[in-house]
Each structure stands twice: as structure tokens, then as C-alpha cells.
Design a protein around this motif. Structure first.
Motif, PDB file in Angstrom:
ATOM      1  N   VAL A  37       0.923  -1.233   0.090  1.00 40.69           N
ATOM      2  CA  VAL A  37      -0.106   0.217  -0.166  1.00 40.69           C
ATOM      3  C   VAL A  37       0.773   2.133  -0.064  1.00 40.69           C
ATOM      4  CG1 VAL A  37      -1.841   1.472   0.885  1.00 40.69           C
ATOM      5  CG2 VAL A  37      -1.951  -1.159   0.997  1.00 40.69           C
ATOM      6  N   GLU A  39       1.202   5.677   0.789  1.00 37.23           N
ATOM      7  CA  GLU A  39       0.404   6.549   0.819  1.00 37.23           C
ATOM      8  C   GLU A  39       1.286   7.980   0.488  1.00 37.23           C
ATOM      9  OE1 GLU A  39      -2.494   4.606   4.288  1.00 37.23           O
ATOM     10  OE2 GLU A  39      -1.461   6.802   4.436  1.00 37.23           O
ATOM     11  N   GLU A 118      -5.180   2.971   0.689  1.00 31.27           N
ATOM     12  CA  GLU A 118      -5.491   4.024   1.813  1.00 31.27           C
ATOM     13  C   GLU A 118      -7.116   3.747   1.509  1.00 31.27           C
ATOM     14  OE1 GLU A 118      -3.360   6.083   0.486  1.00 31.27           O
ATOM     15  OE2 GLU A 118      -4.022   7.886   1.026  1.00 31.27           O
ATOM     16  N   ARG A 119      -7.690   4.080  -0.028  1.00 31.85           N
ATOM     17  CA  ARG A 119      -8.793   4.226  -0.128  1.00 31.85           C
ATOM     18  C   ARG A 119      -9.695   3.352  -0.684  1.00 31.85           C
ATOM     19  NH1 ARG A 119      -9.024   9.209  -4.533  1.00 31.85           N
ATOM     20  NH2 ARG A 119      -7.500  10.987  -3.592  1.00 31.85           N
ATOM     21  N   ARG A 121      -9.182   0.919   1.872  1.00 31.87           N
ATOM     22  CA  ARG A 121      -8.306   0.400   3.440  1.00 31.87           C
ATOM     23  C   ARG A 121      -9.691  -0.593   3.907  1.00 31.87           C
ATOM     24  NH1 ARG A 121      -5.770   2.871   6.610  1.00 31.87           N
ATOM     25  NH2 ARG A 121      -5.906   4.922   5.572  1.00 31.87           N
ATOM     26  N   LEU A 124      -8.188  -4.115   2.131  1.00 34.02           N
ATOM     27  CA  LEU A 124      -7.118  -4.148   2.532  1.00 34.02           C
ATOM     28  C   LEU A 124      -6.638  -5.680   2.880  1.00 34.02           C
ATOM     29  CD1 LEU A 124      -5.343  -1.232   2.665  1.00 34.02           C
ATOM     30  CD2 LEU A 124      -5.354  -2.141   0.310  1.00 34.02           C
ATOM     31  N   ARG A 126      -5.211  -8.104   6.023  1.00 31.84           N
ATOM     32  CA  ARG A 126      -4.674  -7.899   6.830  1.00 31.84           C
ATOM     33  C   ARG A 126      -3.163  -7.613   6.356  1.00 31.84           C
ATOM     34  NH1 ARG A 126      -3.392 -10.328  11.040  1.00 31.84           N
ATOM     35  NH2 ARG A 126      -3.167 -12.639  10.740  1.00 31.84           N
ATOM     36  N   TRP A 130       2.870  -1.104   3.771  1.00 35.23           N
ATOM     37  CA  TRP A 130       2.633  -0.235   4.346  1.00 35.23           C
ATOM     38  C   TRP A 130       3.777   0.766   3.942  1.00 35.23           C
ATOM     39  CZ3 TRP A 130       3.722   4.059   7.332  1.00 35.23           C
ATOM     40  CH2 TRP A 130       2.389   5.346   7.368  1.00 35.23           C
ATOM     41  N   ARG A 132       4.668   4.727   3.487  1.00 36.74           N
ATOM     42  CA  ARG A 132       4.251   6.534   3.238  1.00 36.74           C
ATOM     43  C   ARG A 132       4.889   7.108   2.407  1.00 36.74           C
ATOM     44  NH1 ARG A 132       0.462   8.815   7.289  1.00 36.74           N
ATOM     45  NH2 ARG A 132       3.107   8.917   8.760  1.00 36.74           N
ATOM     46  N   GLN A 148       2.904  -4.417   8.475  1.00 35.88           N
ATOM     47  CA  GLN A 148       1.369  -4.570   8.880  1.00 35.88           C
ATOM     48  C   GLN A 148       0.850  -6.219   8.638  1.00 35.88           C
ATOM     49  OE1 GLN A 148       0.238  -2.501  10.683  1.00 35.88           O
ATOM     50  NE2 GLN A 148      -0.300  -0.606   9.452  1.00 35.88           N
TER      51      GLN A 148
END
Ligand code: ADP
Ligand code: MG
Length: 158
Positions: A37, A39, A118-119, A121, A124, A126, A130, A132, A148
Motif C-alpha cells: 500500500v 500513501e 488507503e482509499r 482500506r 485491504l 490484513r 505499508w 508512506r 502490517q
């Protein structure tokens, strides 16, 4: 080749697109199938980072093949592993069909990198990686990566 080298949380600053791409490549070399993911606001370097991942996975002409997919929902590139590059930026809302498609895609035997992840979320898995990216001074970007849940990696240097 199963691995379990731990992947400690990472927080670092890059000073150029090349450095951001190199960090993506270093991580790409160790990736196993799973969801990543990404961000960060427009221009933060998400696509640049995914280009690096593509290179790390073994795409010779990654820079050309992974131009920003901001206008398409997904692109696939074959490599050591398949890379599915998704960008949710243009999606105003995620309808049921897209939600089904995303859920199926997240289960593929592939590296699935999702900009603006994150859009989605609620959809996703588990377990995911992640990342950013944020603008810092000038061309600097702060990049934070953490796992995560449980995420497996190839051992480093193999
Ligand atoms: P995003 O996908 O997050 O919108 P892009 O990767 O498409 O971002 O674009 C990042 C832009 O910022 C590019 O024009 C790139 O040249 C520039 N840039 C400047 N410094 C950096 C850096 N340290 N890391 C990544 N990109 C950078
Ligand atoms: Mg982008």
C-alpha cells in the motif's frame, strides 16, 4: 528460499528520484507475492518508488514500462514475479464491481502495489507492506515502510 528475515520498520529520507527508486529496488529484490500500500500526496514519489520495485523484481526496461498509471486502474508486468500496479487516484468511489475486482486482485499470486491504497482500506488484506512518502525540504522525501500483520520476504542478498 522461504524466508523470514525480519523487516524492521524503516524511516528514511531520500534526496532525489533515483534514491527513491533505489530504495524501491532494494525492497523489490526481496519481495514475495503480496500487497503493498502506498500513501502520499501527488508528487510524493509513489510511482517513482514502484518503478524501483519493478527494477528490483527484474524488469530491464522498468522506467518505460511503469510510467505512472494514474489514468488506468491497473497494469501488469511479468518479471521474477508478476507486478500488478494499481492507482486508485482517479476513482471517486469504489463501487461493488471494483471492490470485487480489488479483492480478487489482492489475492493473486503477484506483487500488487496500490497507490492511494488507503482509499480501499476496508478491502485491504490484513497482511501487507505499508509505505508512506511525504514531501520534505526541496527534493527530499520522507519514506516510511512497515509491515502490517505478517509479511514474508526473501532473505537479503539472495
Ligand atoms: P506520485 O506517484 O506520488 O504522484 P511521482 O513518483 O509520479 O509521484 O512523482 C514524483 C515527482 O517528484 C517526480 O517528478 C520526481 O522527479 C520528483 N522528485 C523530486 N525529488 C524526489 C525524490 N526524492 N523522490 C521521488 N521523487 C522525487
Ligand atoms: Mg503516482
Amino acid at each position: 528460499m522461504a524466508n523470514t528475515d525480519p523487516f524492521p520498520p524503516l524511516r528514511t529520507t531520500t534526496s532525489s528520484p533515483d534514491e527513491t527508486s533505489a530504495l524501491g529496488a532494494a525492497i523489490g529484490r526481496r519481495l514475495l507475492p503480496g500487497v503493498i500500500v502506498l500513501e502520499g500526496e501527488l508528487g510524493a514519489g509513489k510511482t517513482t518508488f514502484v518503478k524501483g520495485i519493478a527494477r528490483g523484481l527484474g524488469f530491464a526496461s522498468a522506467a518505460r514500462e511503469t510510467g505512472s498509471p494514474t489514468f488506468v486502474l491497473a497494469r501488469e508486468y511479468p518479471g521474477r514475479l508478476r507486478l500488478i500496479h494499481i492507482d486508485l487516484y482517479r476513482l471517486e468511489s469504489i463501487g461493488p464491481e471494483t471492490a470485487d475486482w480489488l479483492e480478487e486482485t489482492f489475492e493473486q499470486d503477484a506483487v500488487v502495489a496500490v497507490e492511494w491504497g488507503e482509499r480501499a482500506r476496508a478491502l485491504l488484506p490484513r497482511n501487507h507492506l505499508w509505505i508512506r512518502l511525504s514531501h520534505a525540504e526541496g527534493d527530499q522525501r520522507l519514506i516510511e515502510c512497515r509491515t502490517q500483520g505478517s509479511v514474508a520476504f526473501k532473505e537479503s542478498g539472495r
